[in-house]
Write a protein that holds these residues in place. Structure first.
Motif, mmCIF file in Angstrom:
data_model
loop_
_atom_site.group_PDB
_atom_site.id
_atom_site.type_symbol
_atom_site.label_atom_id
_atom_site.label_comp_id
_atom_site.label_asym_id
_atom_site.label_seq_id
_atom_site.Cartn_x
_atom_site.Cartn_y
_atom_site.Cartn_z
ATOM 1 N N LYS A 91 17.658 11.706 -0.421
ATOM 2 C CA LYS A 91 16.579 12.982 -0.706
ATOM 3 C C LYS A 91 17.409 14.105 -1.189
ATOM 4 O O LYS A 91 17.096 15.242 -1.874
ATOM 5 C CB LYS A 91 15.625 13.434 0.292
ATOM 6 N N TYR A 136 18.169 7.551 3.549
ATOM 7 C CA TYR A 136 17.060 8.021 3.053
ATOM 8 C C TYR A 136 17.132 9.305 2.928
ATOM 9 O O TYR A 136 17.014 10.019 1.815
ATOM 10 C CB TYR A 136 15.803 7.628 3.943
ATOM 11 N N ILE A 160 3.112 11.349 -1.107
ATOM 12 C CA ILE A 160 3.089 10.023 -1.085
ATOM 13 C C ILE A 160 3.005 9.395 -0.049
ATOM 14 O O ILE A 160 3.377 9.730 1.223
ATOM 15 C CB ILE A 160 4.420 9.472 -1.946
ATOM 16 N N ILE A 161 2.428 7.934 0.110
ATOM 17 C CA ILE A 161 2.298 7.070 1.433
ATOM 18 C C ILE A 161 3.677 6.735 1.698
ATOM 19 O O ILE A 161 4.220 5.854 0.984
ATOM 20 C CB ILE A 161 1.335 6.068 1.130
ATOM 21 N N LYS A 162 4.449 7.384 2.288
ATOM 22 C CA LYS A 162 5.862 6.963 2.515
ATOM 23 C C LYS A 162 6.139 5.792 3.523
ATOM 24 O O LYS A 162 7.194 4.999 3.158
ATOM 25 C CB LYS A 162 6.605 7.999 3.065
ATOM 26 N N ILE A 212 2.564 16.795 5.730
ATOM 27 C CA ILE A 212 2.721 15.563 6.409
ATOM 28 C C ILE A 212 1.477 14.967 7.350
ATOM 29 O O ILE A 212 1.077 15.726 8.031
ATOM 30 C CB ILE A 212 3.813 15.511 7.570
ATOM 31 N N ASP A 260 4.044 11.761 3.205
ATOM 32 C CA ASP A 260 5.031 12.799 3.312
ATOM 33 C C ASP A 260 5.307 13.333 1.942
ATOM 34 O O ASP A 260 5.494 12.202 1.110
ATOM 35 C CB ASP A 260 6.023 12.333 4.264
ATOM 36 N N ASP A 261 5.554 14.346 1.474
ATOM 37 C CA ASP A 261 5.968 14.800 0.222
ATOM 38 C C ASP A 261 5.070 14.237 -0.961
ATOM 39 O O ASP A 261 5.159 13.920 -2.176
ATOM 40 C CB ASP A 261 7.249 14.187 -0.017
ATOM 41 N N ALA A 286 12.414 22.697 6.664
ATOM 42 C CA ALA A 286 11.846 22.794 7.947
ATOM 43 C C ALA A 286 12.984 23.140 8.938
ATOM 44 O O ALA A 286 12.832 22.704 10.186
ATOM 45 C CB ALA A 286 10.955 21.753 8.274
ATOM 46 N N ARG A 319 12.647 18.475 4.087
ATOM 47 C CA ARG A 319 11.392 19.263 4.292
ATOM 48 C C ARG A 319 11.551 20.598 4.100
ATOM 49 O O ARG A 319 10.422 21.365 4.366
ATOM 50 C CB ARG A 319 10.317 18.815 5.321
ATOM 51 N N HIS A 333 0.765 -1.234 0.106
ATOM 52 C CA HIS A 333 0.052 -0.028 -0.222
ATOM 53 C C HIS A 333 0.817 1.281 0.214
ATOM 54 O O HIS A 333 0.099 2.148 -0.420
ATOM 55 C CB HIS A 333 -0.822 0.035 1.151
ATOM 56 N N THR A 334 2.154 1.098 0.391
ATOM 57 C CA THR A 334 2.855 2.410 0.225
ATOM 58 C C THR A 334 3.450 2.765 -1.143
ATOM 59 O O THR A 334 2.972 1.990 -2.120
ATOM 60 C CB THR A 334 4.054 2.202 1.204
ATOM 61 N N SER A 335 3.787 4.154 -1.430
ATOM 62 C CA SER A 335 3.950 4.307 -2.582
ATOM 63 C C SER A 335 5.396 4.209 -3.164
ATOM 64 O O SER A 335 6.103 3.974 -2.172
ATOM 65 C CB SER A 335 3.855 5.940 -2.814
ATOM 66 N N GLU A 336 5.542 4.075 -4.236
ATOM 67 C CA GLU A 336 6.917 3.892 -4.874
ATOM 68 C C GLU A 336 7.614 5.035 -4.364
ATOM 69 O O GLU A 336 7.433 6.582 -4.674
ATOM 70 C CB GLU A 336 6.703 3.890 -6.544
ATOM 71 N N ASP A 337 8.849 5.018 -3.836
ATOM 72 C CA ASP A 337 9.669 6.264 -3.318
ATOM 73 C C ASP A 337 11.086 6.149 -3.810
ATOM 74 O O ASP A 337 11.773 5.187 -3.056
ATOM 75 C CB ASP A 337 9.483 6.359 -1.948
ATOM 76 N N GLN A 342 4.881 21.865 2.455
ATOM 77 C CA GLN A 342 5.143 20.626 2.974
ATOM 78 C C GLN A 342 3.765 20.169 3.800
ATOM 79 O O GLN A 342 3.289 20.996 4.572
ATOM 80 C CB GLN A 342 6.316 20.271 3.820
ATOM 81 N N ILE A 377 3.973 23.044 6.333
ATOM 82 C CA ILE A 377 5.198 23.947 6.400
ATOM 83 C C ILE A 377 4.864 24.919 5.674
ATOM 84 O O ILE A 377 4.387 24.589 4.390
ATOM 85 C CB ILE A 377 6.566 23.264 6.089
ATOM 86 N N ARG A 418 -4.849 11.019 1.720
ATOM 87 C CA ARG A 418 -4.452 11.776 0.450
ATOM 88 C C ARG A 418 -5.542 12.958 0.288
ATOM 89 O O ARG A 418 -4.979 13.876 -0.344
ATOM 90 C CB ARG A 418 -4.577 10.786 -1.010
#
Lengths: 442, 480
Positions: free
Chosen positions: A328, A324, B56-58, B158, B53-54, A265, A263, A94-98, B156, B192, B141
């Motif tokens: 990024k 990670y 996508i479902i990270k 989250i 985050d960003d 931040a 981010r 279920h998580t996204s391609e990252d 951003q 953010i 989403r």
């Protein structure tokens, strides 16, 4: 009571990784830990509690190309291994391609896992532990007639084993121990009641400070706080005593961590190579100190940890990254998955007394309360207690005040770091003298 | 099965193969002549969490925590051990270790009986299964899209979503058995924003002892996204906060963290039994202005801080702490209640089976007063109006406490004017409460976001209050 040894944990890690592959993961990493401990508290001379702890757990992260899933459990039985891997794989569906997700690069894995001498079990039973705690508390209670009550003294001893492995073929693990003696004591005078505490901790039981000295220090601190005044709102220099200055180091590190940077931040964005402190400041991390409380030969991804300067000559030399956040940011991990290990700021040479003299008139902070440190903006505002300094000497205790400023300016305005770095914990720092902050009181 | 006790028995006794006889055997091992009280706390917990985050479902993770904590109490002395294995030999071994504070003695016979007076404040559901995976991720989403659509300055977003399903079973030395199934969900949006190089953040969220559908009701989740953006944009305009003593008006709801820090912790039974609290020995005294009535109530339906039974098996309820300014009572677990000759109040809580229970708050709030909130603001010439807070902290002994405003405004000539940067407020609990001079008629509870830490143990809690005015409080800004 530990039924586990390193070999057993290695076998569980191998089983987890094999099971992840079998369930179709392209990459996987796994960790297993087992620890046991004893905590004995004595209050007003009597044993108050005897707590035995005995934990274990395993965690696995699977990657299906660049989709990630994690699962963990306190159950180490073989059927739990299968179920936990299945739970992680189910998450990864279920998580996204990252593109940044995945293990750290194979060439960065620690090749030699040096023995950092972290394993020093303390063969101590609850009765012996209670005797040590009793000596500690008795010393505190006998220190001054104004000591009126106690929250007790605690002796803790713990030993843990852990193994980490991943599908690059990396596997590493080791046992480590951690022991402490602590005391929290109350003082009273003219209707005012104050509490303070002190502790000692070490990987090696013989290197703990004498229990009596811990009790006396707790008592000294509690008595010194009695009958505090609330001062008028002012701007003045602030001296953060070493044990609270450690928190300023973490405020710095939080702004240099990967997620805060990618981010955007962080109040320290785009400062690599730029001065963020006066030019005499050097801040380093030292993960390989033998017997160090924060020592580790490899990080939480199997990457070799590095002895390095984060700040030297006042200039920011490096961020605090895992693989990670490094991807990024388009750079390399700094071996900081799991944090900064044994951070240190070099002293500018003055003793604590010299710092007080140098400050002349201002606030000595010995306790901070609340959060109030904003990583995005650097804005800083915290509750404080300590002592007012007048004519280069401690004049009287103060409480119910705040200290506020911005971390950028506070770092800029760092005038000195004391050599009074004999504090418990993994952070090596003396007291910090900062040129000017707003102190709010009356 | 829709009875919490039946579910707890099936999960924690039947599944690992523990009979009532083996429970009795473990209790025998835990007890001796010198033991005044003993209990065994079984727990099986599952937690699922997701992070967007960003865009996508990270990340997602699933965790299982199970075990049993065994406690033997003799006078003021406690022996404690726990095990991650719910098997008879491990339970017996842990019982032996916990009991070691006292000499072994003879066994007692007891019949295992179920406690029947347990309320049902929330349904014994599994919130992990309350939405499909696809619906969970779609919800996240949608919140991401909502926040980004709200303003072009959003850089951003989250979103974090968590669902916990805790099943617990407690048996005490009299053989009384109580069980609970505790769903808990939490959703948070953090943004953010950036404008002309200045960056600020905003955060909003909520939760309840419900299924995840809680966040779909009345677009509650989308509301968090809009609220997080609103707060962040306010912060973009914030000027330096004032420094010094000022009148402070606190908004309704979450600013009730004031009560949690200023009075709640100081009224926990353990600190008062030991005489270490600034409130010790003051029952019956005036400790707050007569406008203040503060209660702790663990029996509010579906609230984050609520429990059907506490972690010692005592049903929760309402405890009046301060009534019209007079100190009325303490929050008690069984041990401190017994040692103080009081009744347990259903506030014996623990982070997990691996921790000892102690007196803790549940939902702590102030009852409403008579003033219109506008009237309260209008009464201030120059002061601070604080509506959102980060956490707080208290020194029980001196009574000094802090709480950090994350959204606040100046009040000038009775009107709310410029937003100010986050600042820490500090005061002394017993003093500050006497300076409450106006209490609004707009009681609100927080949206379900609180977590309280004490001696290293975290538990979910709630707070609430109406708008209220404190005549003087130290504000820790930088503008002197």
């Amino acid at each position: 009571m530990i039924q586990y040894d390193i070999e057993t944990l290695e076998r569980i890690v191998a089983d987890l990784l094999a099971e992840a592959k079998r369930q179709g993961a392209t990459q996987a990493e796994a960790g297993v830990h087992a620890q046991e401990g004893l905590d004995v508290t004595v209050r007003l001379g009597e044993t108050e509690s005897v707590e035995h702890s005995n934990d274990h757990g395993l965690g696995v992260t699977v990657y299906f190309d660049h989709r990630k899933g994690s699962a963990n459990t306190t159950d180490l039985r073989p059927e739990a291994i299968r179920e936990t891997v299945a739970a992680a794989c189910s998450i990864a569906r279920h998580t996204s391609e990252d593109p940044a997700a995945g293990l750290a690069d194979p060439e960065l894995m620690a090749r030699e896992i040096s023995d950092l001498d972290l394993d020093h079990p303390w063969e101590i039973d609850p009765t012996e532990a209670a005797n040590i705690a009793r000596r500690c508390e008795e010393a505190a209670r006998a220190h001054d007639p104004r000591i009126c009550n106690s929250e007790g003294a605690t002796v803790h001893s713990g030993r843990g084993l852990f193994v980490y492995g991943n599908t690059h073929g990396f596997v590493g693990g080791y046992p480590s121990t951690r022991h402490s003696i602590s005391c929290a004591i109350l003082a009273e005078q003219d209707g005012d009641m104050q509490r303070d505490y002190w502790y000692t901790n070490s990987r090696v039981p013989e290197k703990l400070k004498a229990p009596e000295s811990v009790g006396e220090e707790a008592a000294r601190r509690a008595v010194a706080r009695l009958n505090p005044r609330k001062i008028d709102t002012t701007e003045c220099p602030v001296l953060f005593k070493a044990e609270v200055a450690a928190g300023l180091m973490y405020a710095l590190f939080n702004a240099l961590r990967g997620p805060a940077l990618y981010r955007r931040a962080s109040f320290l964005l785009d400062m690599l190579g730029e001065p963020i402190f006066p030019d005499w400041v050097r801040i380093s991390e030292n993960p390989h100190i033998p017997q160090g409380l924060g020592s580790a030969p490899f990080d939480n991804e199997g990457v070799a940890t590095l002895t390095r300067d984060i700040v030297s000559q006042g200039v920011l030399r490096g961020y605090i990254l895992d693989s990670y956040s490094a991807r990024k940011l388009g750079t390399q991990t700094t071996g900081n998955a799991g944090g900064v290990r044994n951070p240190r700021i070099d002293s500018s040479g003055e003793t604590f007394e010299q710092l007080i003299t140098r400050m002349g008139r201002g606030l000595l902070v010995t306790e901070l309360m609340g959060q109030g440190s904003n990583t995005v903006t650097g804005d800083y505002s915290r509750g404080a207690a300590g002592f007012w300094i007048e004519d280069g000497r401690i004049a009287y205790p103060v409480a119910e005040i705040t200290v506020a400023g911005n971390l950028r300016q506070m770092f800029d305005g760092l005038l000195a770091v004391g050599c009074d770095n004999d504090i418990p914990g993994a952070v090596d720092t003396g007291s910090w003298l900062i040129d000017r902050m707003t102190v709010a009181g009356n | 099965m829709n009875n919490a006790l039946d579910i707890a028995r099936a999960t924690l006794l039947d599944a690992p193969g523990l009979s009532e006889q083996s429970l009795s055997q473990v209790m025998d091992q835990l007890l001796s002549r010198q033991i005044d009280a003993a209990d065994i706390y079984f727990q099986y917990g599952r937690l699922e969490s997701w992070v967007l985050d960003d865009g996508i479902i990270k990340e997602g993770s699933h965790s299982i925590e199970q075990g049993a904590g065994l406690r033997a109490v003799s006078g003021e002395k406690t022996g404690f051990a726990y095990t991650d294995d719910l098997m008879l030999p491990q339970l017996l071994e842990a019982a032996g270790a916990a009991r070691a504070i006292a000499e072994a003695g003879q066994n007692r016979r007891r019949a295992i009986s179920a406690r029947t007076d347990i309320p049902r404040l929330y349904a014994p559901i599994n919130p992990l299964e309350s939405l499909t995976e696809q619906d969970k991720l779609d919800l996240m989403r949608r919140l991401d899209a909502e926040a980004r659509a709200a303003d072009p300055r959003v850089q951003q977003v989250i979103v974090s979503l968590a669902a916990a399903h805790d099943t617990v079973l407690v048996i005490d030395d009299r053989g009384e058995l109580a069980g609970d199934v505790r769903p808990l969900v939490r959703l948070n949006v953090h943004v953010i924003v950036e404008q002309n190089g200045r960056r600020e953040q905003g955060s909003a969220g909520g939760g309840a002892r419900r299924g995840l559908d809680f966040f779909l009701d009345q677009e509650r989740g989308l509301g968090y996204a809009r609220e997080a953006v609103r707060q962040a944009l306010v912060n973009l305009e914030a000027i330096d906060a004032p420094a010094g003593m000022l009148p402070v008006v606190l908004g309704p709801g979450w600013p009730g963290v004031l009560l949690h820090e200023a009075v709640g912790h100081g009224l926990e039974g353990d600190f008062n039994r030991k005489g270490t609290s600034a409130f010790a020995g003051r029952i019956g005294e005036q400790v707050a202005s007569p406008l203040c009535t503060v209660v702790d109530d663990g029996s509010l339906p579906e609230r984050r801080g609520s429990l059907n039974i506490d972690d010692e098996g005592t049903p929760t309820g309402e405890t009046v702490l301060i009534e019209n300014g007079i100190l009325k009572g303490y929050l008690q677990d069984k041990m401190n209640a017994r040692l103080m000759g009081m009744a347990p109040t259903g506030n014996g809580r623990r982070e997990s089976y691996a921790h000892l229970p102690m007196p803790r708050m549940t939902n702590t709030y102030m009852r409403p007063g008579e003033h219109d909130p506008q009237e309260i603001i209008a009464s201030v010439d120059r002061g601070l109006y604080a509506v959102n807070f980060g956490g707080g902290q208290v020194d029980i002994t001196s009574g000094k406490f802090v709480f950090s405003a994350s959204e606040a405004y100046l009040i000038e000539n009775g009107k709310i004017t410029a937003p100010v940067k986050g600042a820490t407020l500090i005061g002394s609990g017993p003093e500050v409460m006497t300076r409450v001079s106006m209490v609004g008629n707009d009681l609100a509870l927080d949206p379900g976001v609180g977590t309280c830490g004490k001696e290293g143990q975290s538990v979910p809690v709630g707070v609430g209050q109406p708008t209220l005015k404190i005549d003087e409080l130290t504000v820790g800004g930088t503008a002197a």
